[in-house]
Write an enzyme that holds these catalytic residues in place. Structure first.
Site, PDB file in Angstrom:
ATOM      1  CD  GLU A  66      13.795   3.662 -22.269  1.00 41.17           C
ATOM      2  OE1 GLU A  66      13.159   2.736 -23.134  1.00 41.17           O
ATOM      3  OE2 GLU A  66      14.961   3.854 -22.312  1.00 41.17           O
TER       4      GLU A  66
ATOM      5  CD  GLU B  49      18.355   2.727 -19.791  1.00 44.20           C
ATOM      6  OE1 GLU B  49      18.160   3.021 -21.008  1.00 44.20           O
ATOM      7  OE2 GLU B  49      17.586   2.078 -19.208  1.00 44.20           O
TER       8      GLU B  49
END
Length: 520
Positions: A133, A253
């Site tokens: 991220e 994810e």
């Protein structure tokens, strides 16, 4: 690698060691059990900046590195592919790249030099992911952020490839900005892939659903057409931009953000529909999925699933579709029982039968089926309601030609009754006789009709963050986070929406830290 699982909140935990965020130390048996659940890969997030020495070497604590290698080797021994990911470093120090460019790049490079050297001779079933991220603070805008991420990914690629051994052709996984699937994010990553011109690269993104549904805010209680379209559009962009261009894609994810608190934030049937549809979209798009699990799904000491029905739906979606329905709960009002209709979502299956306690019910006598509409007559519901005691009285099971059966609770309920109360902004509870009903969401408005409380753009507040039902104590809790954004001495009308369709109002007034609540 399909399907995959995340060893979350472990080596990525910020703190003393892998137990800092509440999970037990990893054992070889955990990984063995994960493999037995049907997983073929495991993503191992690690946060390393907190374990590194000063510049210029940024030496990783050898004890930490040894431990990470031990667990990687255990996973490989179980024939699990491993995706090793540099995790919370993204917001702990790499995010400072716009203002500390040279320092960040030097540390990032040194970090991956050490990882590349440590794992250079490991089999190619070990993959590396550059950074989790990625995000940047103090940038001049997204154009700069795309350029900085490209620089990090290119540096990662150069470091690993130049280290030799099996790193020469190891699969390297590159994220989009914020690991987001927006079109501009995907397009920017494609440019990086084109420039690197390396056939052993894969892309990664994360997906936690349509945000109002994912956290249960703004009335997002159902996996409705809007939430479903968000899934559809996400995978369509990924498929068109990456998969169709020959770029392998890993959904590193996925889950629902409300799960960070507990899985009850989203109603059971609605979350099952989400995971069934997401699995279908991923499978038909050719995307490898890796479930985010920070300990809330697979119990790492008992080796059981905390929500077996959720895992059954998840695992089935890896291979096939399942039939679902508009609801998994039918509320019966004792003394006023009427027939109820449920819309079946066949999802390419065919309806097979409806059963009770393992015994098939008879179509035409016990229930009616017309197209995709399943009608439960009043006579059946009256029988299933038993003595009318509040709560679940029976469970029907709808079976389809394939996939997971759909369970329908028959729930005896009447309109909940609230009572006046006093308390404080730190501890206020609305006395509630739920009478079998279940709370779906809560609205909050001032007397002039304007929205009250957090997320002022909507009257519907966030489940569990601002309010939460507590059936054990017979109350609805109003959290400090709710009162923190409520005007002093201004009455707030709360509208509680229950899953039966019942709506009950309640008024609270905050005076300093004191709170009073009255019915209506």
């Amino acid at each position: 690698m399909q399907p995959g699982w995340n060893l979350g909140n472990t080596f990525d935990a910020v703190g003393a060691d892998e137990t800092a965020w509440g999970n037990p130390r990893v054992t070889k048996k955990v990984l063995s059990q994960v493999e037995k659940q049907g997983f073929k890969s495991v993503r191992i997030p690690v946060t390393l900046g907190q374990h590194e020495g000063p510049a210029p070497d940024y030496t990783i604590d050898p004890v930490v590195l040894d431990r990470v290698e031990e667990v990687v080797d255990w996973a490989l021994d179980e024939d699990l592919s491993v995706l090793l990911d540099l995790h919370h470093d993204s917001w702990m120090w790499t995010n400072a790249m716009p203002t500390r460019h040279d320092e960040v790049l030097a540390q990032f490079t040194a970090t991956w030099e050490q990882l590349a050297e440590r794992f250079r001779d490991h089999p190619r079933t070990l993959l590396f992911e550059s950074i989790n991220e990625p995000q940047f603070a103090g940038s001049t805008g997204e154009a700069q952020e795309y350029a900085l991420l490209d620089e990090l990914n290119a540096a990662f690629h150069q470091v690993v490839r130049s280290s030799g051994g099996r790193n020469a052709d190891r699969v390297l996984v590159l994220p989009t900005l914020h690991t987001d699937s927006g079109q501009a994010r995907l397009d920017s990553l494609v440019q990086t892939f084109t420039a690197l011109n390396d056939q052993n690269l894969a892309a990664t993104f994360h997906y936690y659903g349509y945000w109002p549904f994912s956290v249960n805010v703004a009335g997002g209680t159902r996996f409705d057409a809007t939430a479903q379209q968000d899934v559809t559009d996400t995978f369509a962009r990924v498929r068109t931009t990456l998969v169709n261009a020959g770029i392998p894609v890993i959904l590193g994810e996925y889950g629902l953000l409300g799960f960070d608190r507990h899985t009850g934030t989203i109603e059971q049937g609605e979350k099952l529909k989400f995971f069934e549809y997401l699995g279908y979209q991923a499978r038909t798009s050719g995307v490898t999925t890796m479930l985010w699990d920070n300990g809330q799904h697979f119990d790492r000491t008992a080796f059981t699933w905390r929500d077996p029905a959720l895992f059954a739906q998840l695992s089935s979606s890896w291979r096939k579709r399942s039939g679902t329905a508009s609801t998994d709960q039918v509320f019966v009002h004792p003394g006023a029982v009427t027939e109820q209709a449920i819309t079946l979502h066949l999802n390419g299956t065919t309806f097979r039968d409806l059963s009770l306690a393992g015994k098939k019910l008879k179509q035409g006598r016990d229930y009616q089926l017309s197209g995709g509409t399943l009608t439960l007559p009043a006579t059946l519901l009256q029988r299933l309601s038993g003595d009318g005691a509040y709560g679940t009285s029976a469970e029907l099971v709808a079976r389809f030609s394939q996939g997971v059966p759909w369970r329908i609770e028959i729930v005896n309920a009447d309109t909940p009754v609230l009572a006046a109360a006093t308390g404080t902004t730190d501890a206020f509870a609305v006395p509630t006789a739920f009478r079998g009903d279940r709370l779906a969401t809560m609205e909050a408005r001032y007397l002039d009709g304007s929205n009250a409380g957090p997320h002022g753009w909507t009257s519907f507040k966030e489940f569990d963050v601002t309010f939460a039902p507590d059936a054990a104590t017979g109350s609805i809790l109003l959290r400090p986070a709710f009162f923190a954004e409520v005007a002093d001495a201004s009455p707030v009308v709360l509208t509680f929406h229950f899953w039966s369709g019942a709506i009950v109002q309640y008024t609270v007034v905050r005076n300093g830290t004191a709170v009073t609540g009255t019915v209506g």
